[in-house]
Design a protein around this motif. Structure first.
Motif, PDB file in Angstrom:
ATOM      1  N   GLN A 258     -35.344   6.991  -9.077  1.00 60.28           N
ATOM      2  CA  GLN A 258     -35.466   8.239  -8.317  1.00 60.28           C
ATOM      3  C   GLN A 258     -34.270   8.425  -7.392  1.00 60.28           C
ATOM      4  O   GLN A 258     -33.720   9.533  -7.278  1.00 60.28           O
ATOM      5  CB  GLN A 258     -36.767   8.241  -7.513  1.00 60.28           C
ATOM      6  CG  GLN A 258     -38.026   8.157  -8.368  1.00 60.28           C
ATOM      7  CD  GLN A 258     -39.283   7.969  -7.530  1.00 60.28           C
ATOM      8  OE1 GLN A 258     -39.254   8.043  -6.302  1.00 60.28           O
ATOM      9  NE2 GLN A 258     -40.398   7.706  -8.199  1.00 60.28           N
ATOM     10  N   LEU A 259     -33.860   7.359  -6.733  1.00 53.36           N
ATOM     11  CA  LEU A 259     -32.712   7.442  -5.820  1.00 53.36           C
ATOM     12  C   LEU A 259     -31.433   7.784  -6.575  1.00 53.36           C
ATOM     13  O   LEU A 259     -30.605   8.573  -6.098  1.00 53.36           O
ATOM     14  CB  LEU A 259     -32.542   6.110  -5.085  1.00 53.36           C
ATOM     15  CG  LEU A 259     -33.633   5.759  -4.069  1.00 53.36           C
ATOM     16  CD1 LEU A 259     -33.466   4.319  -3.588  1.00 53.36           C
ATOM     17  CD2 LEU A 259     -33.592   6.721  -2.882  1.00 53.36           C
ATOM     18  N   ILE A 260     -31.269   7.200  -7.749  1.00 53.71           N
ATOM     19  CA  ILE A 260     -30.093   7.518  -8.559  1.00 53.71           C
ATOM     20  C   ILE A 260     -30.138   8.970  -8.999  1.00 53.71           C
ATOM     21  O   ILE A 260     -29.125   9.682  -8.966  1.00 53.71           O
ATOM     22  CB  ILE A 260     -30.017   6.585  -9.786  1.00 53.71           C
ATOM     23  CG1 ILE A 260     -29.803   5.142  -9.336  1.00 53.71           C
ATOM     24  CG2 ILE A 260     -28.881   7.019 -10.719  1.00 53.71           C
ATOM     25  CD1 ILE A 260     -29.864   4.133 -10.462  1.00 53.71           C
ATOM     26  N   GLY A 261     -31.327   9.414  -9.381  1.00 52.52           N
ATOM     27  CA  GLY A 261     -31.485  10.785  -9.853  1.00 52.52           C
ATOM     28  C   GLY A 261     -31.108  11.832  -8.825  1.00 52.52           C
ATOM     29  O   GLY A 261     -30.565  12.892  -9.170  1.00 52.52           O
ATOM     30  N   VAL A 262     -31.375  11.556  -7.554  1.00 53.56           N
ATOM     31  CA  VAL A 262     -31.051  12.529  -6.504  1.00 53.56           C
ATOM     32  C   VAL A 262     -29.674  12.258  -5.900  1.00 53.56           C
ATOM     33  O   VAL A 262     -29.254  12.952  -4.973  1.00 53.56           O
ATOM     34  CB  VAL A 262     -32.115  12.532  -5.383  1.00 53.56           C
ATOM     35  CG1 VAL A 262     -33.470  12.919  -5.943  1.00 53.56           C
ATOM     36  CG2 VAL A 262     -32.185  11.180  -4.669  1.00 53.56           C
ATOM     37  N   GLY A 263     -28.974  11.253  -6.425  1.00 52.22           N
ATOM     38  CA  GLY A 263     -27.618  10.983  -5.964  1.00 52.22           C
ATOM     39  C   GLY A 263     -27.503  10.184  -4.685  1.00 52.22           C
ATOM     40  O   GLY A 263     -26.418  10.122  -4.092  1.00 52.22           O
ATOM     41  N   ASP A 264     -28.592   9.547  -4.248  1.00 59.71           N
ATOM     42  CA  ASP A 264     -28.524   8.724  -3.029  1.00 59.71           C
ATOM     43  C   ASP A 264     -28.057   7.327  -3.425  1.00 59.71           C
ATOM     44  O   ASP A 264     -28.843   6.374  -3.493  1.00 59.71           O
ATOM     45  CB  ASP A 264     -29.895   8.683  -2.358  1.00 59.71           C
ATOM     46  CG  ASP A 264     -29.851   8.024  -0.986  1.00 59.71           C
ATOM     47  OD1 ASP A 264     -28.796   7.450  -0.640  1.00 59.71           O
ATOM     48  OD2 ASP A 264     -30.873   8.072  -0.275  1.00 59.71           O
ATOM     49  N   LEU A 265     -26.751   7.205  -3.675  1.00 63.88           N
ATOM     50  CA  LEU A 265     -26.208   5.962  -4.213  1.00 63.88           C
ATOM     51  C   LEU A 265     -26.224   4.823  -3.205  1.00 63.88           C
ATOM     52  O   LEU A 265     -26.381   3.656  -3.578  1.00 63.88           O
ATOM     53  CB  LEU A 265     -24.789   6.196  -4.719  1.00 63.88           C
ATOM     54  CG  LEU A 265     -24.642   7.269  -5.803  1.00 63.88           C
ATOM     55  CD1 LEU A 265     -23.206   7.346  -6.280  1.00 63.88           C
ATOM     56  CD2 LEU A 265     -25.586   7.017  -6.967  1.00 63.88           C
ATOM     57  N   ARG A 266     -26.022   5.151  -1.942  1.00 59.31           N
ATOM     58  CA  ARG A 266     -26.042   4.099  -0.929  1.00 59.31           C
ATOM     59  C   ARG A 266     -27.419   3.440  -0.864  1.00 59.31           C
ATOM     60  O   ARG A 266     -27.532   2.210  -0.831  1.00 59.31           O
ATOM     61  CB  ARG A 266     -25.655   4.678   0.437  1.00 59.31           C
ATOM     62  CG  ARG A 266     -25.491   3.614   1.517  1.00 59.31           C
ATOM     63  CD  ARG A 266     -25.019   4.248   2.818  1.00 59.31           C
ATOM     64  NE  ARG A 266     -23.704   4.845   2.690  1.00 59.31           N
ATOM     65  CZ  ARG A 266     -22.573   4.154   2.792  1.00 59.31           C
ATOM     66  NH1 ARG A 266     -22.610   2.864   3.017  1.00 59.31           N
ATOM     67  NH2 ARG A 266     -21.410   4.756   2.678  1.00 59.31           N
ATOM     68  N   SER A 267     -28.471   4.248  -0.838  1.00 58.29           N
ATOM     69  CA  SER A 267     -29.829   3.689  -0.814  1.00 58.29           C
ATOM     70  C   SER A 267     -30.144   2.970  -2.118  1.00 58.29           C
ATOM     71  O   SER A 267     -30.797   1.917  -2.121  1.00 58.29           O
ATOM     72  CB  SER A 267     -30.852   4.795  -0.561  1.00 58.29           C
ATOM     73  OG  SER A 267     -30.691   5.353   0.722  1.00 58.29           O
ATOM     74  N   ALA A 268     -29.677   3.535  -3.239  1.00 62.19           N
ATOM     75  CA  ALA A 268     -29.913   2.902  -4.539  1.00 62.19           C
ATOM     76  C   ALA A 268     -29.260   1.531  -4.578  1.00 62.19           C
ATOM     77  O   ALA A 268     -29.830   0.567  -5.118  1.00 62.19           O
ATOM     78  CB  ALA A 268     -29.369   3.780  -5.658  1.00 62.19           C
ATOM     79  N   HIS A 269     -28.082   1.408  -4.016  1.00 62.41           N
ATOM     80  CA  HIS A 269     -27.386   0.117  -3.972  1.00 62.41           C
ATOM     81  C   HIS A 269     -28.191  -0.903  -3.174  1.00 62.41           C
ATOM     82  O   HIS A 269     -28.345  -2.062  -3.587  1.00 62.41           O
ATOM     83  CB  HIS A 269     -26.003   0.303  -3.339  1.00 62.41           C
ATOM     84  CG  HIS A 269     -25.274  -0.980  -3.110  1.00 62.41           C
ATOM     85  ND1 HIS A 269     -24.718  -1.709  -4.137  1.00 62.41           N
ATOM     86  CD2 HIS A 269     -25.025  -1.686  -1.976  1.00 62.41           C
ATOM     87  CE1 HIS A 269     -24.155  -2.795  -3.646  1.00 62.41           C
ATOM     88  NE2 HIS A 269     -24.326  -2.808  -2.338  1.00 62.41           N
TER      89      HIS A 269
ATOM     90  N   GLY B 223     -29.036   5.321 -14.608  1.00 60.04           N
ATOM     91  CA  GLY B 223     -30.315   5.674 -14.000  1.00 60.04           C
ATOM     92  C   GLY B 223     -31.338   6.115 -15.029  1.00 60.04           C
ATOM     93  O   GLY B 223     -32.523   5.790 -14.937  1.00 60.04           O
ATOM     94  N   LYS B 224     -30.868   6.826 -16.055  1.00 59.87           N
ATOM     95  CA  LYS B 224     -31.768   7.280 -17.119  1.00 59.87           C
ATOM     96  C   LYS B 224     -32.293   6.096 -17.924  1.00 59.87           C
ATOM     97  O   LYS B 224     -33.468   6.055 -18.304  1.00 59.87           O
ATOM     98  CB  LYS B 224     -31.030   8.255 -18.042  1.00 59.87           C
ATOM     99  CG  LYS B 224     -30.730   9.612 -17.413  1.00 59.87           C
ATOM    100  CD  LYS B 224     -29.959  10.492 -18.380  1.00 59.87           C
ATOM    101  CE  LYS B 224     -29.596  11.822 -17.744  1.00 59.87           C
ATOM    102  NZ  LYS B 224     -28.795  12.669 -18.667  1.00 59.87           N
TER     103      LYS B 224
END
Length: 255
Positions: free
Chosen positions: A32-43, A141-142
């Motif tokens: 979900q984080l990758i999908g919305v582009g929140d890369l810092r949180s995804a990391h 992400g997909k």
């Protein structure tokens, strides 16, 4: 077989320290984080998932989770820890842990470098530049989302073909079954004030009443002080004999 018993004890020690609720929540959030582009949180989340998967990865090369589950089912542990551990092992047997960890590790790396690329463009010199594109991260992400999606094949539908085992889907690790098993394991550890799960199971294996129990009457001649075996070795012999007899019975069944 004695080595398999030792492995089962080690597995209990490892899986009893996992934050199952946190692991499931993070696996669910990551795509979900990758999908919305929140890369810092995804990391950051990928890093936590990697850390929590590490004990499973370390065991992956040496552990047959299905066999370990059968062994744990036979250990006379009064706390219930071995039984819950066996159930957790059956879930883990349906997941390709190494593939999952590799993918999460790739997510961790690419989200960091992609975030670095964005940071460099806005003047954050301390964040490394990179050629990783947002499209690459989204594709990853997909793939992750497809593993998290509930696409698990029921092993009972085609047991001989082995479907449902090591399918690679992470949905098993965020399933209600896995979450409840994690809660039950934590409840047992807390209620019994267990500080060393592996030692607890080892003590259960070496308990005198294990040898004298009615379910093992036919194996009384294998008591360790008569033949010089350790308790673990004794249990290994007993398990091997039991499994072989069960196999012979199935082969001889006319049905």
């Amino acid at each position: 077989m004695a080595d398999a018993v030792e492995t089962a004890i080690d597995v209990v020690g490892a899986i009893a320290r996992i934050d199952y609720a946190g692991l499931g929540a993070d696996i669910g959030r990551l795509p979900q984080l990758i999908g919305v582009g929140d890369l810092r949180s995804a990391h950051k989340v990928a890093g936590r998932v990697n850390t929590q998967l590490r004990p499973f990865v370390k065991l992956a090369d040496t552990v047959d989770y299905a066999k370990t589950a059968r062994i744990l089912d036979l250990i006379p542990d009064q706390t219930g820890l071995a039984k819950v551990g066996a159930s957790i092992c059956r879930v883990l047997d349906r997941v390709d842990i190494e593939r999952s960890a590799d993918l999460v590790g790739e997510v961790q790396e690419l989200t960091w470098t992609a975030a670095g690329s964005v940071g460099a463009r806005v003047g954050a010199a301390s964040i490394p530049d990179t050629e990783v594109s947002a499209e690459e991260v989204l594709e990853l992400g997909k793939e992750l989302a497809s593993l998290v999606a509930d696409t698990t094949v029921d092993a009972s539908d085609d047991e001989d073909a082995g479907e449902g085992k090591n399918s690679g889907v992470l949905s098993e690790l965020i399933s209600p079954e896995f979450r409840e098993l994690g809660k039950e394991l934590a409840r047992i550890v807390t209620k019994q004030a267990i500080t060393d799960p592996a030692s607890l199971i080892r003590d259960a294996v070496t308990a005198k009443d294990f040898y004298s129990g009615s379910s093992h009457t036919d194996y009384a001649k294998l008591v360790v002080d008569e033949v010089g075996r350790s308790a673990i070795a004794w249990l290994g012999v007993w398990l091997a004999d039991t499994i072989n007899k069960a196999g012979s019975k199935v082969e001889g069944d006319p049905d």
